[in-house]
Enzyme design. Sequence first.
Site, PDB file in Angstrom:
ATOM      1  N   ARG A 218       0.855  -1.209   0.000  1.00  0.00           N
ATOM      2  CA  ARG A 218       0.000   0.000   0.000  1.00  0.00           C
ATOM      3  C   ARG A 218       0.882   1.247   0.000  1.00  0.00           C
ATOM      4  NH1 ARG A 218      -1.693  -0.130   6.405  1.00  0.00           N
ATOM      5  NH2 ARG A 218       0.054   1.165   7.089  1.00  0.00           N
ATOM      6  N   ALA A 287       9.767   0.048   3.250  1.00  0.00           N
ATOM      7  CA  ALA A 287       8.982  -0.321   4.436  1.00  0.00           C
ATOM      8  C   ALA A 287       9.394   0.559   5.609  1.00  0.00           C
ATOM      9  CB  ALA A 287       9.206  -1.790   4.784  1.00  0.00           C
ATOM     10  N   GLY A 288       8.416   1.026   6.350  1.00  0.00           N
ATOM     11  CA  GLY A 288       8.741   1.874   7.500  1.00  0.00           C
ATOM     12  C   GLY A 288       7.563   1.968   8.430  1.00  0.00           C
ATOM     13  N   LEU A 295      10.306  11.267  24.286  1.00  0.00           N
ATOM     14  CA  LEU A 295      11.327  10.358  24.822  1.00  0.00           C
ATOM     15  C   LEU A 295      11.013   9.928  26.256  1.00  0.00           C
ATOM     16  CD1 LEU A 295      14.041   8.925  24.353  1.00  0.00           C
ATOM     17  CD2 LEU A 295      15.168  10.956  25.247  1.00  0.00           C
ATOM     18  N   ALA A 296      10.515  10.888  27.063  1.00  0.00           N
ATOM     19  CA  ALA A 296      10.242  10.588  28.469  1.00  0.00           C
ATOM     20  C   ALA A 296       9.178   9.503  28.622  1.00  0.00           C
ATOM     21  CB  ALA A 296       9.800  11.859  29.199  1.00  0.00           C
ATOM     22  N   ASN A 297       8.297   9.376  27.607  1.00  0.00           N
ATOM     23  CA  ASN A 297       7.218   8.374  27.678  1.00  0.00           C
ATOM     24  C   ASN A 297       7.457   7.179  26.770  1.00  0.00           C
ATOM     25  OD1 ASN A 297       5.823  10.229  29.278  1.00  0.00           O
ATOM     26  ND2 ASN A 297       4.975  11.240  27.468  1.00  0.00           N
ATOM     27  N   ASN A 345      11.599  16.019  14.897  1.00  0.00           N
ATOM     28  CA  ASN A 345      10.168  16.224  15.082  1.00  0.00           C
ATOM     29  C   ASN A 345       9.767  15.784  16.482  1.00  0.00           C
ATOM     30  OD1 ASN A 345       7.715  17.062  14.166  1.00  0.00           O
ATOM     31  ND2 ASN A 345       7.245  15.194  13.028  1.00  0.00           N
ATOM     32  N   TYR A 351      11.928   7.578  15.372  1.00  0.00           N
ATOM     33  CA  TYR A 351      11.740   7.633  13.914  1.00  0.00           C
ATOM     34  C   TYR A 351      12.824   8.504  13.261  1.00  0.00           C
ATOM     35  CZ  TYR A 351       9.183   8.356   9.488  1.00  0.00           C
ATOM     36  OH  TYR A 351       8.806   8.419   8.165  1.00  0.00           O
ATOM     37  N   LYS A 355      15.640   7.529  10.518  1.00  0.00           N
ATOM     38  CA  LYS A 355      15.672   8.132   9.179  1.00  0.00           C
ATOM     39  C   LYS A 355      16.968   8.927   8.953  1.00  0.00           C
ATOM     40  CE  LYS A 355      11.742   6.522   7.684  1.00  0.00           C
ATOM     41  NZ  LYS A 355      11.728   5.498   6.621  1.00  0.00           N
TER      42      LYS A 355
HETATM   43  P1  NAD Z   1       2.436   2.902   5.052  1.00  0.00           P
HETATM   44  O1  NAD Z   1       2.290   2.600   6.491  1.00  0.00           O
HETATM   45  O2  NAD Z   1       1.205   3.257   4.261  1.00  0.00           O
HETATM   46  O3  NAD Z   1       3.145   1.659   4.299  1.00  0.00           O
HETATM   47  C1  NAD Z   1       4.268   1.028   4.836  1.00  0.00           C
HETATM   48  C2  NAD Z   1       4.278  -0.418   4.354  1.00  0.00           C
HETATM   49  O4  NAD Z   1       5.426  -1.043   4.945  1.00  0.00           O
HETATM   50  C3  NAD Z   1       3.033  -1.184   4.836  1.00  0.00           C
HETATM   51  O5  NAD Z   1       2.461  -1.891   3.760  1.00  0.00           O
HETATM   52  C4  NAD Z   1       3.598  -2.111   5.906  1.00  0.00           C
HETATM   53  O6  NAD Z   1       2.902  -3.345   6.029  1.00  0.00           O
HETATM   54  C5  NAD Z   1       5.037  -2.327   5.406  1.00  0.00           C
HETATM   55  N1  NAD Z   1       5.888  -2.801   6.488  1.00  0.00           N
HETATM   56  C6  NAD Z   1       5.944  -2.344   7.769  1.00  0.00           C
HETATM   57  N2  NAD Z   1       6.794  -3.101   8.486  1.00  0.00           N
HETATM   58  C7  NAD Z   1       7.290  -4.051   7.655  1.00  0.00           C
HETATM   59  C8  NAD Z   1       8.191  -5.135   7.827  1.00  0.00           C
HETATM   60  N3  NAD Z   1       8.747  -5.411   9.020  1.00  0.00           N
HETATM   61  N4  NAD Z   1       8.471  -5.925   6.764  1.00  0.00           N
HETATM   62  C9  NAD Z   1       7.898  -5.689   5.564  1.00  0.00           C
HETATM   63  N5  NAD Z   1       7.024  -4.676   5.343  1.00  0.00           N
HETATM   64  C10 NAD Z   1       6.720  -3.867   6.382  1.00  0.00           C
HETATM   65  O7  NAD Z   1       3.530   4.058   4.952  1.00  0.00           O
HETATM   66  P2  NAD Z   1       3.864   5.095   3.772  1.00  0.00           P
HETATM   67  O8  NAD Z   1       3.268   6.396   4.146  1.00  0.00           O
HETATM   68  O9  NAD Z   1       3.551   4.514   2.446  1.00  0.00           O
HETATM   69  O10 NAD Z   1       5.460   5.235   3.970  1.00  0.00           O
HETATM   70  C11 NAD Z   1       6.404   4.511   3.210  1.00  0.00           C
HETATM   71  C12 NAD Z   1       7.797   4.981   3.619  1.00  0.00           C
HETATM   72  O11 NAD Z   1       7.897   6.393   3.438  1.00  0.00           O
HETATM   73  C13 NAD Z   1       8.145   4.695   5.078  1.00  0.00           C
HETATM   74  O12 NAD Z   1       9.513   4.358   5.173  1.00  0.00           O
HETATM   75  C14 NAD Z   1       7.882   6.034   5.745  1.00  0.00           C
HETATM   76  O13 NAD Z   1       8.635   6.184   6.925  1.00  0.00           O
HETATM   77  C15 NAD Z   1       8.327   6.989   4.661  1.00  0.00           C
HETATM   78  N6  NAD Z   1       7.742   8.338   4.760  1.00  0.00           N
HETATM   79  C16 NAD Z   1       6.422   8.565   4.606  1.00  0.00           C
HETATM   80  C17 NAD Z   1       5.930   9.871   4.713  1.00  0.00           C
HETATM   81  C18 NAD Z   1       4.467  10.225   4.517  1.00  0.00           C
HETATM   82  O14 NAD Z   1       4.115  11.404   4.583  1.00  0.00           O
HETATM   83  N7  NAD Z   1       3.584   9.273   4.247  1.00  0.00           N
HETATM   84  C19 NAD Z   1       6.806  10.917   4.987  1.00  0.00           C
HETATM   85  C20 NAD Z   1       8.158  10.642   5.150  1.00  0.00           C
HETATM   86  C21 NAD Z   1       8.620   9.336   5.029  1.00  0.00           C
END
Ligand code: NAD
Length: 446
Positions: A218, A287-288, A295-297, A345, A351, A355
Amino acid sequence: MADRYLNFTGTAPGRFLTRRLGLPQPAPLHRFSAERPRFEGKLLHLTAGEPAHREELGKLLAGTGLDVVSTAATASQAEHPVAAVVDATAVTGLDTLADVHAALHPVVRSLAAGGRVIVLGALPSPDDHHQAAAQQGLEGFVRSLGKEIGRGRTVNLVRVAGPVAGAESTLRFLLSPKSAYVSGQVIQVGATEGELTLPENWDRPLAGRTALVTGAARGIGEAVAETLVRDGAEVVLLDVPSAEADLAKVAERLGGRALPLDITAADAGERIAEFVPDGLDVLVHNAGITRDRRLANMPAERWSSVLEVNLASVLRTTDALLEAGAVRRGGSIVATASIAGIAGNTGQTNYAASKAGIVGLVRSLAPRAAAEHGVTVNAVAPGFIETKMTAAVPLFIREAGRRMNSLGQGGLPVDVAETTSWFASPGSGAVNGQVVRVCGQSLLGA
Ligand code: NAD
């Protein structure tokens, strides 16, 4: 999620009201579509100083299909040019820096809505502080013009650190609708060269290449996979086993193969290598997860789960796949950072550490990966992107996230995908170790 404010400001009453009230007026962006794949119109090729590669650059620019107007005299007659490229590589001091002002001052007002300004610079010299001051000056110039230019126009600086030919894929990307949400960036080409093989067909640069995208069920990952397929790649889509149903649907729609696998598994690299015995050309670490708390919590579990998915697994699988020779020569690795990792942030120490860690990984590994494996390593750093994740953000914070950038709107997953595909192109072999923000020139972390 629909940006109602952007839709409203696109109407006549909306324009009138927002102008009277002094509210932001985001312009609808022209993104790539099959119907409108590229810009049409004039491109002004301007110069500051006397660049040696003037003719060669002119030929590269003509490759965009735009109508290149290359002398200042005819430049001012061109009506509403769609782009202005100022070659400032020969700027060595304040006198030639003033040429940049002289080149753009007469034309900037007439640049078409959604148009592009690109300044080509050189590396600031460690041996000549006058040259370094002037070249660094270009960075402030570009970032300021990006903030004031408005009407969906973008401004970027490309530092040419090798042969100008290495900048072709970058110029094509920046001079196309594919870079609609990339502004205020400094991109270096040619410092540490990977392999440069220009694509036979620039519309399908990834033809015959295999790409793996993590987190592809997704959001941004799905858009990345879709864009890589559009550009000719065969894709392998990886996501957690609990997302298998969604993953299978995406794989079927794109004609790709699904690999349900938790990327944090200790043997994830080996499992991927087994799944693609012929190797990969493109590896996208997308993936993320977030687990926000001050941090305190923040219990240790929230810290470790985020670091594990966003950074440790990226380090581990990258090492395993490079060591196994599973990323082929001429290939590329694209990781996903975030502006939160650059600016910091509240509630995101975990996070942002993960990153920022991606940025460190990319900068350190890139020259060695190019030298030892013929592979480039770069990162996208998305800003506010309209996804399910950001739709869940409280309204006030969401509105602030959307508007606090030079384009006055959120980006779309496809914007991150387009940047990823440009990094992944074989034509981008001279683009290595770069972190490019896809954030509409966010005010955060500029
Ligand atoms: P999202 O949550 O919609 O999609 C992340 C996908 O990663 C999900 O399908 C999830 O199942 C998969 N995933 C999570 N853990 C996993 C694992 N252990 N193994 C395999 N797959 C795993 O997030 P997104 O908004 O599409 O973000 C994608 C990337 O972009 C991430 O790295 C996120 O940190 C980064 N990002 C997003 C934004 C934003 O505004 N949406 C901003 C900055 C960075």
